[in-house]
Design an enzyme around this catalytic site. Structure first.
Site, PDB file in Angstrom:
ATOM      1  CE1 TYR A 150       1.849  -0.725 -10.206  1.00  0.00           C
ATOM      2  CE2 TYR A 150       3.257   0.877 -10.333  1.00  0.00           C
ATOM      3  CZ  TYR A 150       2.729  -0.093  -9.813  1.00  0.00           C
ATOM      4  OH  TYR A 150       3.308  -0.584  -8.597  1.00  0.00           O
ATOM      5  CB  SER A 205       5.162   2.349  -7.026  1.00  0.00           C
ATOM      6  OG  SER A 205       6.142   2.498  -8.017  1.00  0.00           O
TER       7      SER A 205
END
Length: 239
Positions: free
Chosen positions: A147, A134
């Protein structure tokens, strides 16, 4: 010769977009997922593909999945580590922000590392290994610091593995998508790329043997982090 591709979490979102893109190029595709209903929908839409029910955080399930690929196709050329989850955690709230942390770390970080090692032991000459991380791997999001942490860890693993596998010719690609229109982001506002757009960028990066696929807004992220890191961090602070 057809490429044999395995995509974890391949029944929805980015994984499904990648599966359909590989299929359109003539590859033989296997996907895994945990939802029986999602796997059945995938199989109805793509009867020539292999759909495997597997929880990639479980060692027995990973072994059975690789066995199924070997039995059906005889080998594996491309492994796509896509399965993951996004969990918001507020460590300033006073509540327990570490609930189910082990599951988040296992799915987003430990499982793809373990599966990669297991696949390489069976097929040491794979053509490519893909890690879906990401943009948050480079700048951690305020609302989900764990995350950011696990995706940064996967980013580091991909970088080191790329150097290890370079002599044998295995291409290690990291995909850093921006906000993508998937079930996981259904309640998130903002401009979103489609999974198909992300898949196009990924297959292009694979064809060109690039180290990273940077679709949409993430295309400028590495450069902006070099020339204006504080600006990027302020932008991410609101996400």
């Amino acid at each position: 010769m057809k490429q044999i591709v395995l995509i974890t979490g391949g029944t929805a979102g980015i994984g499904l977009g990648l599966a359909e893109a590989f299929l359109s190029q003539g590859a033989a595709v296997a996907v895994c997922g945990r939802s029986t209903a999602a796997l059945e929908r995938f199989s109805r839409a793509h009867p020539d593909a292999l759909a495997i029910q597997a929880d990639v955080t479980k060692s027995e399930a990973r072994a059975a999945m690789l066995d199924a690929v070997a039995e059906r196709f005889g080998r594996l050329d491309v492994l796509v580590n896509n399965a993951g989850t996004f969990v918001e955690r507020d460590f300033a709230s006073g509540a327990d922000a570490t609930q189910d942390l082990e599951q988040e770390v296992a799915l987003n970080l430990t499982a793809p590392i373990q599966l990669t090692g297991e696949a390489l032991r069976r097929w040491p000459a794979m053509a490519a290994i893909v890690f879906v991380t990401s943009g948050y791997a480079l700048v951690s999001p305020t609302r989900a610091p764990t995350y950011g942490a696990v995706k940064a860890g996967l980013h580091g693993f991909a970088e080191g593995l790329r150097r290890q596998l370079a002599p044998q010719g295995t291409h290690v690609l990291e995909l850093l998508p921006p906000l993508v229109d998937t079930p996981m982001t259904a309640n998130t506002a903002g401009k979103k790329l489609s999974p198909a757009e992300v898949a196009v960028a990924t297959l292009r990066a694979l064809a060109l043997r690039r180290p990273m696929a940077l679709p949409g807004k993430t295309r400028l992220l590495p450069m902006m982090l070099r020339i204006a890191p504080d600006t990027i961090k302020r932008m991410v602070a609101g996400t």
